[in-house]
Structure formats: structure tokens, C-alpha cells
Design a protein around this motif. Sequence first.
Motif, short mmCIF file in Angstrom:
data_model
loop_
_atom_site.label_atom_id
_atom_site.label_comp_id
_atom_site.label_asym_id
_atom_site.label_seq_id
_atom_site.Cartn_x
_atom_site.Cartn_y
_atom_site.Cartn_z
N CYS A 399 0.84 -1.19 0.00
CA CYS A 399 0.00 0.00 0.00
C CYS A 399 0.88 1.25 0.00
CB CYS A 399 -0.89 -0.02 1.24
SG CYS A 399 -1.81 1.49 1.49
N CYS A 402 -0.01 3.30 3.64
CA CYS A 402 0.45 2.88 4.95
C CYS A 402 1.58 1.88 4.90
CB CYS A 402 -0.71 2.32 5.78
SG CYS A 402 -1.28 0.72 5.19
N SER A 404 1.50 -1.40 4.24
CA SER A 404 1.27 -2.83 4.49
C SER A 404 0.88 -3.54 3.19
CB SER A 404 0.22 -3.04 5.57
OG SER A 404 -0.77 -2.06 5.50
N CYS A 427 -6.18 -2.11 0.32
CA CYS A 427 -5.32 -2.34 1.49
C CYS A 427 -6.20 -2.75 2.67
CB CYS A 427 -4.55 -1.08 1.83
SG CYS A 427 -3.66 -1.20 3.38
N CYS A 430 -5.55 -0.19 6.05
CA CYS A 430 -6.10 1.17 6.12
C CYS A 430 -7.29 1.36 5.20
CB CYS A 430 -5.01 2.20 5.84
SG CYS A 430 -4.45 2.23 4.13
N TYR A 432 -7.59 1.47 2.05
CA TYR A 432 -7.36 2.37 0.91
C TYR A 432 -7.61 1.60 -0.37
CZ TYR A 432 -4.55 5.39 -2.19
OH TYR A 432 -4.10 6.20 -3.20
ZN LIG Z 1 -2.82 0.87 3.52
#
Ligand SMILES: [Zn+2]
Length: 462
Positions: A399, A402, A404, A427, A430, A432
Amino acid sequence: MGQAARTTKLLLDLARRDQGGANTHKRRCLQATGTVLNAARRFYLEFLLAHPEKLLERVEVISKQTGEVKEALISADKLLTWAEFQTVETEAHPDPLLEWNFTRAFPDFPNRYRRSVIKDCIGKARGYLTALHSWQQSGKKKGQPGVPTASNHPTLYAGTYSLELDEMDMRQSFVRLKVYTGSQWEWVHYPTRYNRYFEQRRAEAGWEQGSPKLILGKRMAAIHFVQTKTITAQKIVASKRDPDLVTVAVDLNVKQLAVITVRQHGKIIQTRFVSDQGLDAHRYGHLRRVAKKQWQSGRPIKGERSNRQLWGHIRRQNRDVAHKTARAIVEVCEQYSGCVLLFERLRTIHAKGGSTSRRLNRKQANQLKGNINQLAKEKAYAASIVSAEVNPHGTSQYCARCGSRGVRFTFQAGQRITGKGGKLFFCPTCHYECHADFNASCNVHHSFFREYHWQPRVKPSG
Ligand SMILES: [Zn+2]
């Protein structure tokens, strides 16, 4: 400080006669010139190979920078002078080597052409001798490099010629060239594919003109104008310390050829998607036809080419799209002076799996990526923009917000389908969601600044 170089080509018009192309006599002259050049090359190649000790002579050279005296291989320019002295008859030097008298064998051969031929042959003869030397050193029994002769190295003789022209008489749509008619050398006017774009490019400010070259191919003839420009640009390391630095990142893909994102102060300030306008699907259609024909005709015959027009069409389309995409990238860069252009280091991808046509198409798409990368770097450099390559590790999996690990998905009939080929990115940490290529493009910036844990080292280039 560096130098950017480019070539502007002016094609001689060899179209049909009623479409303004050169007449048959003029065409024959071009062919005869090719033949006589072949003969001259054969002469010099034989001459040089008969004097291997001279070609590999070590001479003392004085370094211009330090003034040190070193031993080095004799320079090509010195060899050229030596070869001319041995073979060319002049008033001051009326008796060259008896069996190697070039002036007798080729009367009135233009000096500039002769020098081009000798230079070409020096390179080839040296290449052969070096290969032979390393073969002898290796102690292998197999794989002895063959002596370059007309029969086993047709490419040495046929193929393209590049001749330096000393004087160019250009009159808009005509050019005057010295060519061989079969019995003598003559000045002939050739029609050209002259156009205003050519003139614009040649007259562009800031570019210095080099000496033009005549390129003779099998089916084409052109004059290449080499232009150079001195570039002053900041080094990447220095730019990286600038807090106001603008970075332009590019993610190259298949359907979205390039996703360009611009970032400053940690924010994405501009995005541009360059679509392939259906090129991939179009090319796939053509390659299906190629694959089918290959299957029908069975095993290919060595040296024989098939689907020539189709491949030519595909090649031209790819080249055109590569130039346009590269141009689009540089246009974005030009809005931010002093910016740095970022690319992912391209991986070598082997197209595998799927049908023959699919494999062929993947291969073409990969080549296209490479071409866009190369052209964009060149065009950017000519506009004083330096580019860097970043580590491609993880740019499409993680991502950009963030850091991850995320998943790819796509919508099919209102359903979210997660899978590797998905166009979109999600993601789970978060929540996203965005276009997967956009996410990858944003990650290129992160990779350049090494902002996330999953990004190892960065290896800048250029
Ligand atoms: Zn993320």
C-alpha cells in the motif's frame, strides 16, 4: 556536465517514379555505389588482415591530462594514416606497395568515402584479431573465429554503409551526392522526403551540427544529421538533499502504458495516465494471424522471413507509441524545472504460458516498455532532466499510503473478485482503494526516498 546526441534523418525519395521518386538511372547509381564500396571494403579488409602486427602494434602515448607516457594500442587515426600511406598514390608519394595499390584498383575513389571504408575495416579487422587472440589464449579446440571473408561474413559486405560527407549541397527537396555510375564517379541530384518538421528539428536552437552521413541500405538511402547538445544538470545526490525537490515517477504497464505521478513535499500534486488506446488488443489480433500462419507452414526455413509486412506494421506502431509515450512523460517533467525522473529498474520477463500469440504479444509489450524507458530517459536528458532507477521490489504489492501488504481485485458484475490480475488495489489495513498502477507509481517515490520497511536499497543511475 554531459552531452546529449540525436540524429535527424532525411530519407532519399525512392518511391515510385510517378510519385516523385528517383529515376532508374539514379537508383542504379546507388546500387553501383554499394557494389563498389563492397569491393573497396574487401580490398582494405584483406590488406589489414595481411598486416596483423601493425594492427596490434603498441605505441607510446602521452596522456593529455597528466603528461604521463604510457604504452597503448595504436590509435585508429594513426592506422588510417598508415593505411593510406601504404596504399594511396599521390604526387608527393608516387609509389605505394605494389600489390596493394588502391589508387590503381579504384580510380577517382572519393577521399572521404575511402576514409570511411578504411575506418570501418579497421574496426572489423581488429575485432576479428582480438577474438582470435582470446580464443588462442583460452586453449579451446572448438570455436575458432572464422576469418572475415565475403562468403562466411555476408553481413560485413552487404548491409548498411555509413559514409561521412564532406560537403552537402542541400536545396530543400533535392540533395547532391557523389555516386558511382558503374564506370565513374559523378555528382547526382536525388529527391528527398524533405519536410518542415525535418527543418524545424535541424534548425532547433541549442543543438550543434555534426558532419552528415550517407546511409545506404538494401531498400533505403538516407542522410543522417548528427546533433549534439551540452547539458548541465544537477547530480541526483545533490538534488536529493533539496527539500523542495519535485519527483516524477513513472510506472510502465501494458494497458496503461505509463502512469505518471508528480510529488513534492510528500504529496502527489499531479497524475497522468497514458493509455495504449487499444494497441495491445490490436497487436494481439495481428499476432494471432502470425501464429496461425507459422503453425500452418511448419518449421521455418533458416534465413527465410515470413509475415514481413505484418511485422513491419507492428514494429512501426510500437515505435510510434513508444515515442509518443516518452514525449508525454517528458512534457510532464518540463513543467517542473530541476525535477528528477524516476523509473523502476526493468526486470527481464520471460513470456511463458498461454497460446503462442499471447506469448508473442507479451514479448512485444515487454519490448515496448523497454523502448519507452530508454526514449524517455534520452528525451528527458536533452531537456536537462536527470533520471534515476529505483528498486522495483514490492511496488505493486504494498500500500502506498500505509506500507502494508495489499490485494489486487477487480469488479465483475458488481462482485469484488480478488486475484492477481486485478486492475484495482485494496489495502486491508487502512482500507485504501485505488487503481493498482497508480498505487505502484506512488510507491516508486517511496522507493526513491526509501520510506518503507519493505524497500531495501536504492541504486540510482544516470
Ligand atoms: Zn494501507
